[in-house]
Design an enzyme around this catalytic site. Structure first.
Site, PDB file in Angstrom:
ATOM      1  N   TYR A 158      -9.019   2.890  -3.872  1.00 46.36           N
ATOM      2  CA  TYR A 158      -8.409   3.994  -3.284  1.00 46.36           C
ATOM      3  C   TYR A 158      -8.857   5.349  -3.413  1.00 46.36           C
ATOM      4  O   TYR A 158      -9.074   5.992  -2.386  1.00 46.36           O
ATOM      5  CB  TYR A 158      -6.866   3.791  -3.867  1.00 46.36           C
ATOM      6  CG  TYR A 158      -5.911   5.010  -3.343  1.00 46.36           C
ATOM      7  CD1 TYR A 158      -5.382   4.743  -2.019  1.00 46.36           C
ATOM      8  CD2 TYR A 158      -5.565   6.032  -3.837  1.00 46.36           C
ATOM      9  CE1 TYR A 158      -4.236   5.329  -1.396  1.00 46.36           C
ATOM     10  CE2 TYR A 158      -4.583   7.123  -3.186  1.00 46.36           C
ATOM     11  CZ  TYR A 158      -3.991   6.680  -1.952  1.00 46.36           C
ATOM     12  OH  TYR A 158      -3.122   7.392  -1.399  1.00 46.36           O
ATOM     13  N   LYS A 162     -10.632   7.942  -0.593  1.00 43.93           N
ATOM     14  CA  LYS A 162      -9.999   9.188  -0.228  1.00 43.93           C
ATOM     15  C   LYS A 162     -11.091  10.358  -0.459  1.00 43.93           C
ATOM     16  O   LYS A 162     -11.171  11.223   0.116  1.00 43.93           O
ATOM     17  CB  LYS A 162      -8.658   9.543  -1.194  1.00 43.93           C
ATOM     18  CG  LYS A 162      -7.612   8.611  -0.954  1.00 43.93           C
ATOM     19  CD  LYS A 162      -7.164   8.777   0.479  1.00 43.93           C
ATOM     20  CE  LYS A 162      -5.956   7.991   0.793  1.00 43.93           C
ATOM     21  NZ  LYS A 162      -5.420   8.016   2.233  1.00 43.93           N
TER      22      LYS A 162
HETATM   23  P1  NAP Z   1       3.631   4.308   3.388  1.00 44.17           P
HETATM   24  O1  NAP Z   1       5.155   4.603   3.812  1.00 44.17           O
HETATM   25  O2  NAP Z   1       3.308   3.028   3.099  1.00 44.17           O
HETATM   26  O3  NAP Z   1       2.892   4.725   4.831  1.00 44.17           O
HETATM   27  C1  NAP Z   1       1.614   4.110   5.203  1.00 44.17           C
HETATM   28  C2  NAP Z   1       1.796   3.809   6.667  1.00 44.17           C
HETATM   29  O4  NAP Z   1       0.541   3.020   7.053  1.00 44.17           O
HETATM   30  C3  NAP Z   1       2.725   2.577   6.899  1.00 44.17           C
HETATM   31  O5  NAP Z   1       3.599   2.748   7.980  1.00 44.17           O
HETATM   32  C4  NAP Z   1       1.777   1.543   7.165  1.00 44.17           C
HETATM   33  O6  NAP Z   1       2.309   0.343   7.815  1.00 44.17           O
HETATM   34  C5  NAP Z   1       0.607   2.066   7.882  1.00 44.17           C
HETATM   35  N1  NAP Z   1      -0.452   1.068   8.034  1.00 44.17           N
HETATM   36  C6  NAP Z   1      -1.108   0.586   6.930  1.00 44.17           C
HETATM   37  N2  NAP Z   1      -2.131  -0.170   7.366  1.00 44.17           N
HETATM   38  C7  NAP Z   1      -2.065  -0.079   8.680  1.00 44.17           C
HETATM   39  C8  NAP Z   1      -3.061  -0.260   9.793  1.00 44.17           C
HETATM   40  N3  NAP Z   1      -3.978  -1.299   9.575  1.00 44.17           N
HETATM   41  N4  NAP Z   1      -2.724  -0.014  11.127  1.00 44.17           N
HETATM   42  C9  NAP Z   1      -1.789   0.975  11.337  1.00 44.17           C
HETATM   43  N5  NAP Z   1      -0.851   1.337  10.402  1.00 44.17           N
HETATM   44  C10 NAP Z   1      -1.288   0.876   9.054  1.00 44.17           C
HETATM   45  O7  NAP Z   1       2.962   5.180   2.568  1.00 44.17           O
HETATM   46  P2  NAP Z   1       2.821   6.970   2.552  1.00 44.17           P
HETATM   47  O8  NAP Z   1       3.130   7.372   1.006  1.00 44.17           O
HETATM   48  O9  NAP Z   1       3.829   7.584   3.428  1.00 44.17           O
HETATM   49  O10 NAP Z   1       1.214   6.971   2.780  1.00 44.17           O
HETATM   50  C11 NAP Z   1       0.948   7.669   3.881  1.00 44.17           C
HETATM   51  C12 NAP Z   1      -0.603   8.432   3.768  1.00 44.17           C
HETATM   52  O11 NAP Z   1      -0.358   9.365   2.618  1.00 44.17           O
HETATM   53  C13 NAP Z   1      -1.586   7.558   3.126  1.00 44.17           C
HETATM   54  O12 NAP Z   1      -2.948   7.432   3.483  1.00 44.17           O
HETATM   55  C14 NAP Z   1      -1.498   7.596   1.691  1.00 44.17           C
HETATM   56  O13 NAP Z   1      -2.991   6.925   1.107  1.00 44.17           O
HETATM   57  C15 NAP Z   1      -1.385   9.023   1.589  1.00 44.17           C
HETATM   58  N6  NAP Z   1      -0.835   9.627   0.150  1.00 44.17           N
HETATM   59  C16 NAP Z   1       0.312   9.003  -0.184  1.00 44.17           C
HETATM   60  C17 NAP Z   1       0.767   9.624  -1.513  1.00 44.17           C
HETATM   61  C18 NAP Z   1       2.083   9.242  -2.119  1.00 44.17           C
HETATM   62  O14 NAP Z   1       2.308   9.591  -3.179  1.00 44.17           O
HETATM   63  N7  NAP Z   1       3.197   8.493  -1.542  1.00 44.17           N
HETATM   64  C19 NAP Z   1      -0.176  10.350  -2.278  1.00 44.17           C
HETATM   65  C20 NAP Z   1      -1.461  10.803  -1.769  1.00 44.17           C
HETATM   66  C21 NAP Z   1      -1.704  10.387  -0.354  1.00 44.17           C
HETATM   67  P3  NAP Z   1       3.005  -0.792   6.721  1.00 44.17           P
HETATM   68  O15 NAP Z   1       4.085  -0.595   6.385  1.00 44.17           O
HETATM   69  O16 NAP Z   1       2.975  -2.251   7.869  1.00 44.17           O
HETATM   70  O17 NAP Z   1       1.875  -1.169   5.634  1.00 44.17           O
END
Ligand code: NAP
Length: 246
Positions: A158, A162
């Site tokens: 991961y 990033k």
């Molecule tokens: P999340 O709710 O799991 O959202 C991620 C989304 O990406 C989900 O809707 C997922 O669909 C979709 N996705 C995954 N693989 C995909 C693909 N191949 N094609 C199209 N869509 C796809 O998590 P989140 O926390 O909101 O994360 C959003 C972004 O923020 C990510 O890049 C994550 O790395 C980043 N981020 C999050 C955090 C945190 O603390 N939450 C911290 C730092 C960075 P599915 O549900 O089908 O998997």
């Protein structure tokens, strides 16, 4: 341009941070493409996001596309341009985790995370940049993570993706600036979404100077700011982490 509706594409917008970025960009007047992973649960969630935006008087369309599939991505971008004529804002948000210590990490967990979090950013940005270059304007916002800057034990896959996203963002900011396109990255800390729901949030909050995890709205605020037309900000990485890393 003033009476032309701006068009925004948010990847992985059926849940979490992407979902709120999409609804907030719609409130700013953008027509928002809600990209989702093409499977029934995500499709239903994406359709609900569209309904929410429409109920608030905005415009949105759900488009299923696996962003790890370059051919499918090209098809999605062609479809957007055919229907809406332009793409003004791209939020590369789709991402996953498959955590594990390095010596136990499988090839599959490495590759899945690299494909989803990193290769996808290239696959989506390349055709969108062509559209934005013709327009001579555009805002690209890539979802990185503080992990990509500082590392995190158990997240070699991961964190690498990033960090890659940050290098990619700075490079395209330089390449595309002369065409009026800005590119920035957002580096969230711990945000309350499905991605973090299994973590011990009370324990994590103790480490955060502001005393709480972030909400998707905290990240969407910055995304909205970076997505403003005629922005003079490019090549930056903006932390949204409650002071976790100072
Ligand atoms: P999340 O709710 O799991 O959202 C991620 C989304 O990406 C989900 O809707 C997922 O669909 C979709 N996705 C995954 N693989 C995909 C693909 N191949 N094609 C199209 N869509 C796809 O998590 P989140 O926390 O909101 O994360 C959003 C972004 O923020 C990510 O890049 C994550 O790395 C980043 N981020 C999050 C955090 C945190 O603390 N939450 C911290 C730092 C960075 P599915 O549900 O089908 O998997």
């Amino acid at each position: 341009m003033s009476d032309v509706k701006r068009v925004a594409l948010v990847t992985g917008a059926s849940s979490g941070i992407g979902r709120v970025c999409a609804t907030e960009l719609a409130k700013e007047g953008c027509t928002v493409i809600i990209n989702y992973y093409p499977a029934p649960p995500c499709e239903a969630d994406a359709n609900n996001v569209v309904k929410e935006i429409e109920a608030a008087g905005g415009q949105a369309k759900a488009m299923g596309c696996d962003v790890t599939n370059s051919t499918a991505v090209n098809g999605m971008i062609d479809e957007i341009v055919k229907e809406f004529g332009r793409i003004d804002v791209l939020v590369n948000n789709a991402g996953i985790t498959r955590d594990g210590l390095l010596i136990r990490m499988s090839d599959e967990d490495w590759e899945k995370v690299v494909n989803t979090n990193f290769n996808s950013v290239f696959y989506v940005t390349r055709p969108v940049a062509k559209v934005m270059m013709k327009q001579r304007s555009g805002n690209i916002v890539n979802m990185a993570s503080i992990t990509g800057v500082y590392g995190n034990a158990g997240q070699a896959n991961y964190a690498s993706t990033k960090a890659g996203v940050i290098g990619f963002t700075k490079t395209i900011a330089k390449e595309l600036a002369s065409r009026g396109i800005v590119a920035n990255a957002v580096a969230p800390g711990f945000i309350e979404t499905p991605m973090t729901e299994k973590l011990d949030t009370a324990k994590i909050a103790e480490r955060i100077p502001l005393g709480r995890l972030g909400k998707p709205e905290d990240v969407a605020d910055v995304v909205k700011f970076l997505a403003r037309p005629n922005s003079y900000i490019t090549g930056q990485v903006i932390g949204v982490d409650g002071g976790l890393v100072i």
